[in-house]
Design a protein around this motif. Structure first.
Motif, PDB file in Angstrom:
ATOM      1  N   LEU A 107      31.534  68.499 -30.356  1.00  0.00           N
ATOM      2  CA  LEU A 107      31.097  67.730 -29.187  1.00  0.00           C
ATOM      3  C   LEU A 107      31.735  68.248 -27.900  1.00  0.00           C
ATOM      4  O   LEU A 107      31.136  68.167 -26.832  1.00  0.00           O
ATOM      5  CB  LEU A 107      31.381  66.233 -29.382  1.00  0.00           C
ATOM      6  CG  LEU A 107      30.486  65.566 -30.432  1.00  0.00           C
ATOM      7  CD1 LEU A 107      30.870  64.105 -30.636  1.00  0.00           C
ATOM      8  CD2 LEU A 107      29.004  65.642 -30.048  1.00  0.00           C
ATOM      9  N   LYS A 108      32.938  68.807 -28.000  1.00  0.00           N
ATOM     10  CA  LYS A 108      33.571  69.409 -26.812  1.00  0.00           C
ATOM     11  C   LYS A 108      32.690  70.557 -26.295  1.00  0.00           C
ATOM     12  O   LYS A 108      32.500  70.700 -25.091  1.00  0.00           O
ATOM     13  CB  LYS A 108      34.966  69.936 -27.162  1.00  0.00           C
ATOM     14  CG  LYS A 108      36.042  68.936 -26.774  1.00  0.00           C
ATOM     15  CD  LYS A 108      37.409  69.578 -26.799  1.00  0.00           C
ATOM     16  CE  LYS A 108      38.562  68.605 -26.743  1.00  0.00           C
ATOM     17  NZ  LYS A 108      38.382  67.255 -26.350  1.00  0.00           N
ATOM     18  N   LEU A 111      29.634  68.968 -24.728  1.00  0.00           N
ATOM     19  CA  LEU A 111      29.894  68.224 -23.485  1.00  0.00           C
ATOM     20  C   LEU A 111      30.421  69.101 -22.354  1.00  0.00           C
ATOM     21  O   LEU A 111      30.580  68.629 -21.229  1.00  0.00           O
ATOM     22  CB  LEU A 111      30.899  67.088 -23.750  1.00  0.00           C
ATOM     23  CG  LEU A 111      30.389  65.913 -24.608  1.00  0.00           C
ATOM     24  CD1 LEU A 111      31.538  64.985 -24.996  1.00  0.00           C
ATOM     25  CD2 LEU A 111      29.301  65.126 -23.892  1.00  0.00           C
ATOM     26  N   ARG A 118      24.614  69.063 -21.744  1.00  0.00           N
ATOM     27  CA  ARG A 118      24.416  67.765 -21.098  1.00  0.00           C
ATOM     28  C   ARG A 118      23.132  67.768 -20.283  1.00  0.00           C
ATOM     29  O   ARG A 118      22.748  68.782 -19.721  1.00  0.00           O
ATOM     30  CB  ARG A 118      25.559  67.521 -20.109  1.00  0.00           C
ATOM     31  CG  ARG A 118      26.880  67.278 -20.735  1.00  0.00           C
ATOM     32  CD  ARG A 118      27.805  66.888 -19.619  1.00  0.00           C
ATOM     33  NE  ARG A 118      29.175  66.806 -20.045  1.00  0.00           N
ATOM     34  CZ  ARG A 118      30.046  65.984 -19.474  1.00  0.00           C
ATOM     35  NH1 ARG A 118      29.691  65.210 -18.492  1.00  0.00           N
ATOM     36  NH2 ARG A 118      31.284  65.956 -19.896  1.00  0.00           N
ATOM     37  N   LEU A 123      25.514  60.454 -24.422  1.00  0.00           N
ATOM     38  CA  LEU A 123      25.199  60.890 -25.790  1.00  0.00           C
ATOM     39  C   LEU A 123      25.532  59.746 -26.738  1.00  0.00           C
ATOM     40  O   LEU A 123      26.558  59.074 -26.563  1.00  0.00           O
ATOM     41  CB  LEU A 123      26.033  62.122 -26.172  1.00  0.00           C
ATOM     42  CG  LEU A 123      25.423  63.489 -25.828  1.00  0.00           C
ATOM     43  CD1 LEU A 123      25.412  63.717 -24.332  1.00  0.00           C
ATOM     44  CD2 LEU A 123      26.202  64.599 -26.510  1.00  0.00           C
ATOM     45  N   ALA A 144      28.844  56.238 -34.450  1.00  0.00           N
ATOM     46  CA  ALA A 144      29.666  57.450 -34.559  1.00  0.00           C
ATOM     47  C   ALA A 144      30.183  58.049 -33.270  1.00  0.00           C
ATOM     48  O   ALA A 144      31.001  58.966 -33.326  1.00  0.00           O
ATOM     49  CB  ALA A 144      28.885  58.520 -35.314  1.00  0.00           C
ATOM     50  N   MET A 145      29.755  57.597 -32.119  1.00  0.00           N
ATOM     51  CA  MET A 145      30.199  58.328 -30.926  1.00  0.00           C
ATOM     52  C   MET A 145      30.908  57.468 -29.884  1.00  0.00           C
ATOM     53  O   MET A 145      32.060  57.705 -29.557  1.00  0.00           O
ATOM     54  CB  MET A 145      29.009  59.051 -30.305  1.00  0.00           C
ATOM     55  CG  MET A 145      29.488  60.053 -29.292  1.00  0.00           C
ATOM     56  SD  MET A 145      28.367  61.364 -28.972  1.00  0.00           S
ATOM     57  CE  MET A 145      29.326  62.212 -27.725  1.00  0.00           C
ATOM     58  N   ASN A 146      30.217  56.469 -29.349  1.00  0.00           N
ATOM     59  CA  ASN A 146      30.808  55.675 -28.262  1.00  0.00           C
ATOM     60  C   ASN A 146      31.672  54.560 -28.843  1.00  0.00           C
ATOM     61  O   ASN A 146      31.172  53.661 -29.525  1.00  0.00           O
ATOM     62  CB  ASN A 146      29.685  55.113 -27.391  1.00  0.00           C
ATOM     63  CG  ASN A 146      28.980  56.220 -26.639  1.00  0.00           C
ATOM     64  OD1 ASN A 146      29.477  56.687 -25.631  1.00  0.00           O
ATOM     65  ND2 ASN A 146      27.843  56.662 -27.158  1.00  0.00           N
TER      66      ASN A 146
HETATM   67  N1  COD Z   1      28.080  60.897 -23.466  1.00  0.00           N
HETATM   68  C1  COD Z   1      28.123  61.725 -22.402  1.00  0.00           C
HETATM   69  N2  COD Z   1      29.291  62.250 -21.962  1.00  0.00           N
HETATM   70  C2  COD Z   1      30.401  61.925 -22.599  1.00  0.00           C
HETATM   71  C3  COD Z   1      30.435  61.074 -23.724  1.00  0.00           C
HETATM   72  C4  COD Z   1      29.187  60.538 -24.148  1.00  0.00           C
HETATM   73  N3  COD Z   1      29.079  59.703 -25.190  1.00  0.00           N
HETATM   74  N4  COD Z   1      31.714  60.951 -24.171  1.00  0.00           N
HETATM   75  C5  COD Z   1      32.460  61.699 -23.328  1.00  0.00           C
HETATM   76  N5  COD Z   1      31.681  62.286 -22.404  1.00  0.00           N
HETATM   77  C6  COD Z   1      32.087  63.172 -21.316  1.00  0.00           C
HETATM   78  C7  COD Z   1      33.087  62.476 -20.381  1.00  0.00           C
HETATM   79  O1  COD Z   1      32.414  61.878 -19.329  1.00  0.00           O
HETATM   80  C8  COD Z   1      33.934  63.635 -19.905  1.00  0.00           C
HETATM   81  O2  COD Z   1      33.339  64.290 -18.829  1.00  0.00           O
HETATM   82  C9  COD Z   1      33.941  64.601 -21.085  1.00  0.00           C
HETATM   83  O3  COD Z   1      32.805  64.269 -21.877  1.00  0.00           O
HETATM   84  C10 COD Z   1      35.176  64.458 -21.936  1.00  0.00           C
HETATM   85  O4  COD Z   1      35.363  63.076 -22.173  1.00  0.00           O
HETATM   86  P1  COD Z   1      36.518  62.517 -23.104  1.00  0.00           P
HETATM   87  O5  COD Z   1      37.822  63.048 -22.602  1.00  0.00           O
HETATM   88  O6  COD Z   1      36.370  61.049 -23.311  1.00  0.00           O
HETATM   89  O7  COD Z   1      36.067  63.276 -24.409  1.00  0.00           O
HETATM   90  P2  COD Z   1      36.792  63.549 -25.732  1.00  0.00           P
HETATM   91  O8  COD Z   1      36.523  64.966 -26.090  1.00  0.00           O
HETATM   92  O9  COD Z   1      38.210  63.064 -25.734  1.00  0.00           O
HETATM   93  O10 COD Z   1      35.975  62.540 -26.724  1.00  0.00           O
HETATM   94  C11 COD Z   1      34.594  62.578 -26.909  1.00  0.00           C
HETATM   95  C12 COD Z   1      34.341  62.039 -28.331  1.00  0.00           C
HETATM   96  C13 COD Z   1      32.872  61.909 -28.591  1.00  0.00           C
HETATM   97  C14 COD Z   1      34.932  63.034 -29.315  1.00  0.00           C
HETATM   98  C15 COD Z   1      35.018  60.629 -28.432  1.00  0.00           C
HETATM   99  O11 COD Z   1      34.288  59.716 -27.718  1.00  0.00           O
HETATM  100  C16 COD Z   1      35.239  60.165 -29.845  1.00  0.00           C
HETATM  101  O12 COD Z   1      36.241  60.502 -30.451  1.00  0.00           O
HETATM  102  N6  COD Z   1      34.307  59.356 -30.378  1.00  0.00           N
HETATM  103  C17 COD Z   1      34.401  58.792 -31.679  1.00  0.00           C
HETATM  104  C18 COD Z   1      34.137  59.831 -32.746  1.00  0.00           C
HETATM  105  C19 COD Z   1      34.517  59.272 -34.077  1.00  0.00           C
HETATM  106  O13 COD Z   1      35.678  59.142 -34.414  1.00  0.00           O
HETATM  107  N7  COD Z   1      33.531  58.902 -34.866  1.00  0.00           N
HETATM  108  C20 COD Z   1      33.803  58.252 -36.106  1.00  0.00           C
HETATM  109  C21 COD Z   1      32.652  58.132 -36.978  1.00  0.00           C
HETATM  110  S1  COD Z   1      31.982  59.674 -37.476  1.00  0.00           S
END
Ligand code: COD
Length: 299
Positions: A107-108, A111, A118, A123, A144-146
């Motif tokens: 996802l990194k 994103l 994006r 997402l 799984a995501m938010n």
């Molecule tokens: N949609 C769009 N942009 C996003 C989203 C999203 N859902 N989430 C983050 N971003 C953007 C932010 O605005 C920012 O610009 C950049 O991405 C980084 O944001 P961070 O620092 O919050 O991102 P990360 O890398 O620390 O985390 C993103 C993950 C999706 C990995 C995180 O939200 C997460 O860990 N989600 C849960 C995943 C999980 O454990 N699932 C379990 C079941 S499988």
């Protein structure tokens, strides 16, 4: 409008061209087996990215002939993810799939503000279940995501789920915003979110679906239960998409349906420029196959 997960296969096969899927860190038996199955059904063509030696040896072991597919040898998992994303950017593939790489790493790459996928939207994860205990397919989001979505995030999550349902033939899917109760309690933020979003839908600020909430899960899926509680609603008892209050609620529902409810799921991440398939070891073979079919059907 489709009524069964097998219909996803028909939708995917109905595409003018076979959809290409870029697989990041493809050197994983489960992933290669799911791909073999989907290719056997004629719904996708893969670009395999990862450690070539490993991909070839697993493919040999499972009897998967990969000689006609593109294979890109990259050892590092982040670089493999970035390459898969690049393939999408360059129009060489229309679906992204996670292989043996953590969701966070993939996802990194997705994103990344400059080279990612994006399109300015949130997402989110959308799952579609088929269960013997409900009269039609049932969407669940976001498992799984938010993690802890705010009001505006929930609107984005609904939009992504509704987009999936539109693409599989539902003109106006019914969305239930669920929680513990069907009354509004200012001390329970999820009920305030539900009421606001429902009114936004009623006032046509959110279109393309019928939204009702707050509802408890029983009233959302059972007409009998809704009637007993005197709930008047176009959604109650006939819901298409369930929006849970947070990742925990959605994930518990997702796994309960799978492990206790005899259900099978197809799931994708929406909101990027292409659908993303994120299968995990806990998913059944059928579920992995249907997730690829769902992505191919909507890509
Ligand atoms: N949609 C769009 N942009 C996003 C989203 C999203 N859902 N989430 C983050 N971003 C953007 C932010 O605005 C920012 O610009 C950049 O991405 C980084 O944001 P961070 O620092 O919050 O991102 P990360 O890398 O620390 O985390 C993103 C993950 C999706 C990995 C995180 O939200 C997460 O860990 N989600 C849960 C995943 C999980 O454990 N699932 C379990 C079941 S499988």
């Amino acid at each position: 409008m489709i009524g069964k997960l097998t219909d996803l296969e028909t939708l995917a096969k109905g595409k003018a061209t076979t959809r290409k899927i870029a697989v990041a860190a493809a050197g994983d038996q489960d992933v290669l087996e799911a791909l073999k199955n989907a290719i056997g059904h004629g719904i996708i063509e893969p670009i395999l990215i990862g450690i070539e030696k490993k991909i070839r040896s697993i493919s040999d072991k499972i009897g998967f002939d990969i000689s006609s597919f593109e294979l890109i040898d990259i050892e590092d998992k982040f670089e493999a993810s970035a390459m898969a994303v690049k393939m999408i950017k360059e129009g060489k593939a229309e679906i992204l799939m996670k292989g043996l790489v953590s969701t966070g790493v993939l996802l990194k790459a997705v994103l990344d503000k400059e080279v990612g996928l994006r399109k300015g939207e949130l997402l989110s994860h959308v799952a579609i279940f088929e269960t013997p205990y409900y009269h039609k397919l049932l969407g669940v989001t976001d498992a799984a995501m938010n993690v802890d979505p705010e009001l505006m995030d929930k609107i984005g999550i609904i939009k992504n789920a509704v987009e999936v349902f539109h693409k599989i033939g539902y003109d106006n899917p019914k969305v239930a915003i669920v929680g513990s109760v069907e009354t509004i309690n200012p001390r329970m933020e999820a009920t305030m979110h539900a009421a606001t979003i429902s009114m936004m839908n009623y006032r046509k600020q959110i279109t393309g679906c019928i939204i009702d909430g707050p509802l408890a899960i029983d009233g959302a899926v059972s007409k009998k239960s809704a009637d007993m509680k005197n709930i008047t609603s176009d959604v109650a008892g006939d819901v298409d998409i369930i929006l849970a209050p947070d990742i925990d609620g959605a994930n518990i529902l997702y796994k309960s349906l799978n492990f206790l409810g005899g259900a099978t799921a197809a799931a994708v991440i929406m909101g990027a420029t292409v659908p993303i398939v994120l299968t995990s070891r806990g998913d059944t073979e059928k579920s992995k196959y249907y997730s690829i079919a769902l992505a191919a059907a909507i890509a």
